[in-house]
Scaffold this motif. Structure first.
Motif, PDB file in Angstrom:
ATOM      1  N   SER A 302       0.857  -1.183   0.000  1.00 56.01           N
ATOM      2  CA  SER A 302       0.000   0.000   0.000  1.00 56.01           C
ATOM      3  C   SER A 302       0.895   1.235   0.000  1.00 56.01           C
ATOM      4  O   SER A 302       1.989   1.228   0.574  1.00 56.01           O
ATOM      5  CB  SER A 302      -0.931   0.006   1.222  1.00 56.01           C
ATOM      6  N   ILE A 303       0.433   2.292  -0.670  1.00 56.47           N
ATOM      7  CA  ILE A 303       1.236   3.505  -0.855  1.00 56.47           C
ATOM      8  C   ILE A 303       0.559   4.683  -0.177  1.00 56.47           C
ATOM      9  O   ILE A 303      -0.667   4.841  -0.251  1.00 56.47           O
ATOM     10  CB  ILE A 303       1.424   3.821  -2.360  1.00 56.47           C
ATOM     11  N   ALA A 304       1.373   5.500   0.470  1.00 58.82           N
ATOM     12  CA  ALA A 304       0.883   6.750   1.055  1.00 58.82           C
ATOM     13  C   ALA A 304       1.833   7.879   0.648  1.00 58.82           C
ATOM     14  O   ALA A 304       3.040   7.661   0.493  1.00 58.82           O
ATOM     15  CB  ALA A 304       0.809   6.648   2.569  1.00 58.82           C
ATOM     16  N   THR A 305       1.269   9.057   0.459  1.00 55.01           N
ATOM     17  CA  THR A 305       2.092  10.219   0.130  1.00 55.01           C
ATOM     18  C   THR A 305       2.651  10.824   1.414  1.00 55.01           C
ATOM     19  O   THR A 305       1.918  11.028   2.390  1.00 55.01           O
ATOM     20  CB  THR A 305       1.257  11.272  -0.613  1.00 55.01           C
ATOM     21  N   VAL A 306       3.954  11.089   1.407  1.00 57.02           N
ATOM     22  CA  VAL A 306       4.607  11.748   2.546  1.00 57.02           C
ATOM     23  C   VAL A 306       5.406  12.922   2.001  1.00 57.02           C
ATOM     24  O   VAL A 306       5.584  13.069   0.788  1.00 57.02           O
ATOM     25  CB  VAL A 306       5.529  10.773   3.317  1.00 57.02           C
ATOM     26  N   ASP A 307       5.892  13.776   2.889  1.00 58.67           N
ATOM     27  CA  ASP A 307       6.634  14.955   2.456  1.00 58.67           C
ATOM     28  C   ASP A 307       7.808  14.564   1.567  1.00 58.67           C
ATOM     29  O   ASP A 307       8.688  13.812   1.977  1.00 58.67           O
ATOM     30  CB  ASP A 307       7.161  15.732   3.670  1.00 58.67           C
ATOM     31  N   GLY A 308       7.788  15.073   0.353  1.00 59.59           N
ATOM     32  CA  GLY A 308       8.908  14.863  -0.555  1.00 59.59           C
ATOM     33  C   GLY A 308       8.973  13.504  -1.208  1.00 59.59           C
ATOM     34  O   GLY A 308       9.954  13.192  -1.882  1.00 59.59           O
ATOM     35  N   GLY A 309       7.962  12.664  -1.026  1.00 60.14           N
ATOM     36  CA  GLY A 309       8.021  11.354  -1.662  1.00 60.14           C
ATOM     37  C   GLY A 309       6.844  10.474  -1.283  1.00 60.14           C
ATOM     38  O   GLY A 309       5.726  10.961  -1.065  1.00 60.14           O
ATOM     39  N   TYR A 310       7.115   9.173  -1.206  1.00 57.54           N
ATOM     40  CA  TYR A 310       6.067   8.197  -0.933  1.00 57.54           C
ATOM     41  C   TYR A 310       6.543   7.200   0.119  1.00 57.54           C
ATOM     42  O   TYR A 310       7.744   6.955   0.268  1.00 57.54           O
ATOM     43  CB  TYR A 310       5.692   7.430  -2.211  1.00 57.54           C
ATOM     44  N   GLU A 311       5.576   6.603   0.814  1.00 57.61           N
ATOM     45  CA  GLU A 311       5.881   5.531   1.747  1.00 57.61           C
ATOM     46  C   GLU A 311       5.155   4.277   1.287  1.00 57.61           C
ATOM     47  O   GLU A 311       3.932   4.279   1.123  1.00 57.61           O
ATOM     48  CB  GLU A 311       5.454   5.893   3.164  1.00 57.61           C
ATOM     49  N   LEU A 312       5.929   3.222   1.079  1.00 57.23           N
ATOM     50  CA  LEU A 312       5.370   1.937   0.670  1.00 57.23           C
ATOM     51  C   LEU A 312       5.359   1.015   1.881  1.00 57.23           C
ATOM     52  O   LEU A 312       6.399   0.765   2.488  1.00 57.23           O
ATOM     53  CB  LEU A 312       6.212   1.308  -0.446  1.00 57.23           C
ATOM     54  N   THR A 313       4.169   0.512   2.244  1.00 58.88           N
ATOM     55  CA  THR A 313       4.052  -0.415   3.367  1.00 58.88           C
ATOM     56  C   THR A 313       3.872  -1.826   2.834  1.00 58.88           C
ATOM     57  O   THR A 313       3.027  -2.068   1.972  1.00 58.88           O
ATOM     58  CB  THR A 313       2.861  -0.054   4.267  1.00 58.88           C
ATOM     59  N   SER A 366       8.098  -0.582   6.252  1.00 59.07           N
ATOM     60  CA  SER A 366       7.793   0.732   5.681  1.00 59.07           C
ATOM     61  C   SER A 366       9.019   1.217   4.920  1.00 59.07           C
ATOM     62  O   SER A 366      10.102   1.342   5.509  1.00 59.07           O
ATOM     63  CB  SER A 366       7.420   1.736   6.778  1.00 59.07           C
ATOM     64  N   LEU A 367       8.845   1.473   3.636  1.00 58.20           N
ATOM     65  CA  LEU A 367       9.945   1.911   2.788  1.00 58.20           C
ATOM     66  C   LEU A 367       9.674   3.324   2.304  1.00 58.20           C
ATOM     67  O   LEU A 367       8.571   3.628   1.822  1.00 58.20           O
ATOM     68  CB  LEU A 367      10.119   0.987   1.569  1.00 58.20           C
ATOM     69  N   ARG A 368      10.683   4.191   2.427  1.00 61.62           N
ATOM     70  CA  ARG A 368      10.560   5.578   1.971  1.00 61.62           C
ATOM     71  C   ARG A 368      11.163   5.687   0.571  1.00 61.62           C
ATOM     72  O   ARG A 368      12.297   5.269   0.324  1.00 61.62           O
ATOM     73  CB  ARG A 368      11.303   6.506   2.938  1.00 61.62           C
TER      74      ARG A 368
END
Length: 375
Positions: A302-313, A366-368
Motif C-alpha cells: 500500500s502507498i501513502a504520500t509523505v513529504d517529498g516522496g512516498y511511503e510503501l508499506t 515501511s519503505l521511503r
C-alpha cells in the motif's frame, strides 16, 4: 473449483496433531449437513488411521456427507508428468537445445507437490463437496507447496516457450488465483503451546502473508488439563506445565490479531467419526467451523504520500526476531523474511524513485521512496 466451495488447509510443525484436527473439522461439517471431502496431501498419510478405515486415492464415503481421500503425488507424477515433460522437451528442443539439455531442464523441482496441489483442486471441482479440508504436510513442506504455482509459472515464463506450454501456464495462474482468494481459501495453523513451536508458527504467518495467503485461525492443541483440585507430585507437575503453556499462549495472544483456539489434551486418541466429532465440539463449541474468524489478508503493498516522496508499506506480521532482507531487482522488490524470498513487482508510480529508508514496525515494513534514479 466451484465458487461456493471452501478450501481449508491445515498445517503445522510435525507431530502437533494437524491430521486429527483436520479430520475433526471435516466430521463436524458433515454432521452439520455440509458435503465435505477431507484429503491428505501429507506424504506420511495417516487419515486412514484417524478414521479407522482404509483410505485410497479416490474419495470414499466414510459417513453421511463425509468423504476421505489420499492424494498420491508419486502416482500422479508417474501418470501425468510424463506427458507434460514430453511437451516441454519438444518445445525446448525446438529452441535449439540438445536432447540432453532439454531433458535436464524439464526435471523441475517440486513436481510431485505441484501435482498434489493440482489434484486437490481437481477433486474439489469435480466432486459434490461444499468444502475441501486438506491435511497438508509439515509447515516447511506446505510453504514450498503453496509457493510452487508462482515459482514454476515464473520459471516457464522466463523460458519464453510461447504457446507450447500456454495450457500449463494458464493452469498455474488458476492455482495462484485460488490460493490467494481469501473468500475461498484459508489456512489454519496448528501448534502446541511450546516456545519453539510458536516461534515457527510466527515465521509461517509471515511467510504466508508474503505469499498473500490468508490464515484465519491458530489452533493450540494438547493443552494440559486443569489440575487445581488435585494433590500430589503428578498434580504439581500438571499445574506447572499448564502454567508454562498459558504463559506461552498469553504472549502469542498479545502478538497477533488472529483468534487462538485451544484444545485440551485427551487421555485417549480420538479414532473414528464419533470421537472426532466430540473433539470438534471442544474445538469449535457452538461456532460454525466455516465462520471467517481471522481478518482478511491485507493488500501486501500500500502507498501513502509523505513529504517529498512516498511511503510503501509491506503488510507482514513481523516479530522482533524476524530476519528481514530487502533488495531492488530492476522494477521488482526482493523481500526475504526468515529465509523465505519473494519478488514483488513495484507499483509503476515508484519505479523511477529511490529507496531512502526502510524500517520495521507493527504494520510490517515501511519503505521511503524519493524522486531520483533507481536504487
Amino acid at each position: 473449483m466451484d465458487k461456493s466451495a471452501r478450501l481449508l488447509l491445515f498445517t503445522g510443525k510435525g507431530g502437533v496433531g494437524k491430521t486429527t484436527l483436520a479430520a475433526a473439522t471435516a466430521a463436524r461439517l458433515a454432521v452439520g449437513g455440509h458435503k465435505v471431502l477431507v484429503a491428505s496431501a501429507d506424504p506420511a498419510h495417516s487419515l486412514g488411521d484417524v478414521f479407522g478405515v482404509p483410505v485410497g486415492a479416490e474419495p470414499s464415503e466414510v459417513d453421511t456427507c463425509l468423504y476421505v481421500a489420499h492424494v498420491d503425488a508419486r502416482g500422479l507424477a508417474d501418470r501425468s508428468w510424463q506427458a507434460i515433460r514430453k511437451e516441454l522437451r519438444g518445445a525446448l528442443s525446438g529452441l535449439g537445445l540438445s536432447d540432453l539439455d532439454a531433458a535436464e531442464l524439464t526435471v523441475l523441482p517440486g513436481v510431485d507437490e505441484l501435482l498434489a496441489l493440482t489434484e486437490v483442486a481437481r477433486l474439489a471441482s469435480e466432486g459434490p463437496w461444499e468444502v475441501v479440508v486438506v491435511d497438508c504436510g509439515p509447515t516447511a513442506e506446505t510453504l514450498r507447496l503453496l509457493a510452487l504455482p508462482e515459482a514454476v509459472g515464473g520459471y516457464l515464463e522466463r523460458l519464453s516457450l510461447g504457446s507450447h506450454v500456454a495450457r500449463l501456464e494458464t493452469h498455474l495462474d488458476r492455482l495462484r488465483v485460488l490460493l490467494v482468494d481469501p473468500a475461498r481459501t484459508s489456512v489454519r495453523l496448528v501448534l502446541t503451546p511450546e516456545r519453539l513451536v510458536v516461534a515457527e508458527t510466527r515465521r509461517t504467518l509471515a511467510a504466508l502473508a508474503l505469499r498473500g495467503i490468508r490464515v484465519d485461525a491458530l489452533i493450540a492443541n494438547r493443552l494440559v488439563p486443569p489440575a487445581k483440585r488435585w494433590q500430589g507430585p503428578a498434580a504439581s507437575w500438571l499445574r506447572t506445565r499448564r502454567a508454562e503453556q498459558d504463559a506461552v499462549l498469553s504472549e502469542l495472544d498479545s502478538s497477533t490479531t488472529l483468534p487462538v483456539r485451544r484444545v485440551v489434551h485427551r487421555a485417549t486418541e480420538p479414532i473414528g467419526v464419533a470421537a472426532l466429532s466430540a473433539l470438534a465440539d471442544d474445538l469449535y463449541g457452538t461456532d460454525d467451523p466455516l465462520a471467517t474468524e481471522g481478518p482478511y489478508t491485507a493488500p501486501l503493498l500500500s502507498i501513502a504520500t509523505v513529504d517529498g516522496g512516498y511511503e510503501l508499506t509491506v503488510a507482514l506480521p513481523l516479530t522482533e526476531g524476524s530476519g528481514v532482507d530487502l533488495a531492488r531487482v530492476g522494477d521488482d522488490l526482493a523481500i526475504t523474511v526468515d529465509g523465505v524470498r519473494r519478488l514483488v513487482a513495484l507499483p509503476v508510480l515508484l519505479r523511477r524513485h529511490t529507496v531512502t529508508d526502510a524500517v520495521t514496525g507493527p504494520n510490517g515494513l515501511s519503505l521511503r521512496f524519493e524522486a531520483g534514479g533507481v536504487a
